[in-house]
Write a protein that holds these residues in place. Structure first.
Motif, mmCIF file in Angstrom:
data_model
loop_
_atom_site.group_PDB
_atom_site.id
_atom_site.type_symbol
_atom_site.label_atom_id
_atom_site.label_comp_id
_atom_site.label_asym_id
_atom_site.label_seq_id
_atom_site.Cartn_x
_atom_site.Cartn_y
_atom_site.Cartn_z
ATOM 1 N N ASP A 1 -1.421 9.583 -6.616
ATOM 2 C CA ASP A 1 -1.508 9.276 -8.035
ATOM 3 C C ASP A 1 -0.117 9.229 -8.650
ATOM 4 O O ASP A 1 0.828 9.799 -8.094
ATOM 5 C CB ASP A 1 -2.342 10.369 -8.736
ATOM 6 N N ILE A 2 -0.008 8.543 -9.784
ATOM 7 C CA ILE A 2 1.224 8.565 -10.563
ATOM 8 C C ILE A 2 0.827 9.089 -11.935
ATOM 9 O O ILE A 2 -0.052 8.528 -12.593
ATOM 10 C CB ILE A 2 1.859 7.157 -10.680
ATOM 11 N N ASP A 3 1.447 10.202 -12.350
ATOM 12 C CA ASP A 3 1.017 10.856 -13.575
ATOM 13 C C ASP A 3 2.220 11.364 -14.365
ATOM 14 O O ASP A 3 3.000 12.160 -13.857
ATOM 15 C CB ASP A 3 0.088 12.025 -13.209
ATOM 16 N N ASP A 4 2.389 10.914 -15.590
ATOM 17 C CA ASP A 4 3.466 11.373 -16.482
ATOM 18 C C ASP A 4 4.852 11.281 -15.852
ATOM 19 O O ASP A 4 5.664 12.189 -15.970
ATOM 20 C CB ASP A 4 3.227 12.830 -16.915
ATOM 21 N N GLY A 5 5.127 10.204 -15.121
ATOM 22 C CA GLY A 5 6.446 10.023 -14.522
ATOM 23 C C GLY A 5 6.667 10.816 -13.249
ATOM 24 O O GLY A 5 7.777 10.882 -12.740
ATOM 25 N N PHE A 6 5.619 11.447 -12.722
ATOM 26 C CA PHE A 6 5.724 12.183 -11.466
ATOM 27 C C PHE A 6 4.750 11.612 -10.442
ATOM 28 O O PHE A 6 3.681 11.127 -10.805
ATOM 29 C CB PHE A 6 5.436 13.677 -11.668
ATOM 30 N N LEU A 7 5.119 11.693 -9.178
ATOM 31 C CA LEU A 7 4.271 11.207 -8.103
ATOM 32 C C LEU A 7 3.408 12.361 -7.589
ATOM 33 O O LEU A 7 3.895 13.476 -7.441
ATOM 34 C CB LEU A 7 5.124 10.679 -6.941
ATOM 35 N N SER A 8 2.152 12.077 -7.334
ATOM 36 C CA SER A 8 1.283 13.048 -6.690
ATOM 37 C C SER A 8 1.147 12.591 -5.245
ATOM 38 O O SER A 8 0.638 11.506 -4.972
ATOM 39 C CB SER A 8 -0.075 13.086 -7.390
ATOM 40 N N LEU A 9 1.645 13.413 -4.334
ATOM 41 C CA LEU A 9 1.717 13.024 -2.924
ATOM 42 C C LEU A 9 0.916 13.983 -2.060
ATOM 43 O O LEU A 9 0.734 15.141 -2.419
ATOM 44 C CB LEU A 9 3.181 13.043 -2.468
ATOM 45 N N MET A 10 0.442 13.466 -0.909
ATOM 46 C CA MET A 10 -0.280 14.325 0.025
ATOM 47 C C MET A 10 0.551 14.504 1.287
ATOM 48 O O MET A 10 1.024 13.533 1.869
ATOM 49 C CB MET A 10 -1.640 13.743 0.387
ATOM 50 N N THR A 11 0.723 15.764 1.685
ATOM 51 C CA THR A 11 1.484 16.070 2.900
ATOM 52 C C THR A 11 0.581 15.869 4.118
ATOM 53 O O THR A 11 -0.633 15.698 3.970
ATOM 54 C CB THR A 11 1.988 17.528 2.881
ATOM 55 N N ASN A 12 1.180 15.912 5.297
ATOM 56 C CA ASN A 12 0.415 15.726 6.537
ATOM 57 C C ASN A 12 -0.671 16.771 6.730
ATOM 58 O O ASN A 12 -1.682 16.517 7.368
ATOM 59 C CB ASN A 12 1.355 15.732 7.746
#
Length: 156
Positions: A94-105
């Motif tokens: 996701d992209i939220d409020d100028g930050f990336l939401s990322l999933m680790t391995n």
């Protein structure tokens, strides 16, 4: 024995954010710390000096996080700090409020990476808006992290 209590704030493998390397061993496209910033070397030249002087290495490097150009001049026999640079790929959630939401391995989420600015940020936003699965490459050095590139995730 003593009654002192020991508290250890952090527990890591004792790894440092940088390591020393002799100037003459540095190479173009390698990394170096200039003015306390982790940089990628884009140009370097060695000059021979007078009778009793030392050869000097002139480094031109780009800060890997800000993109600023930095220069340094150092005797070739001296040590310079080299940052420990780690690249990791994460799946974009996701992209939220100028930050990336990322999933680790291992399935954890990571929400502290800022959306990159400029063309890379625009392209990443477009890919996300189109609903494409993308993997974002994060570069980490000296306690800082930033998104430097992305690519479409391989189809399963």
């Amino acid at each position: 024995m003593s009654d002192e209590e020991h508290t250890f704030e952090t527990a890591d493998a004792g790894s440092s954010a940088t390591y020393p390397l002799q100037c003459s061993a540095l190479r173009k496209n390698g990394f170096v710390v200039i003015k306390g910033r982790p940089c990628k070397i884009v140009d370097m030249s060695t000059s021979k000096t007078g009778k009793h002087g030392h050869a000097k290495v002139h480094l031109v490097a780009i800060d890997i996080f800000t993109g600023k150009k930095l220069e340094d001049l150092s005797p070739s026999t001296h040590n310079m700090e080299v940052p420990v640079v780690k690249r990791t790929e994460f799946q974009l959630l996701d992209i939220d409020d100028g930050f990336l939401s990322l999933m680790t391995n291992d399935g954890e989420t990571k929400d502290d990476i800022k959306m990159p600015e400029g063309e890379l940020g625009d392209q990443l936003q477009d890919a996300f808006d189109e609903g494409r699965d993308v993997n974002v490459t994060i570069i980490a050095a000296m306690g800082e992290e930033a998104a430097i590139s992305f690519k479409d995730a391989p189809a399963n």
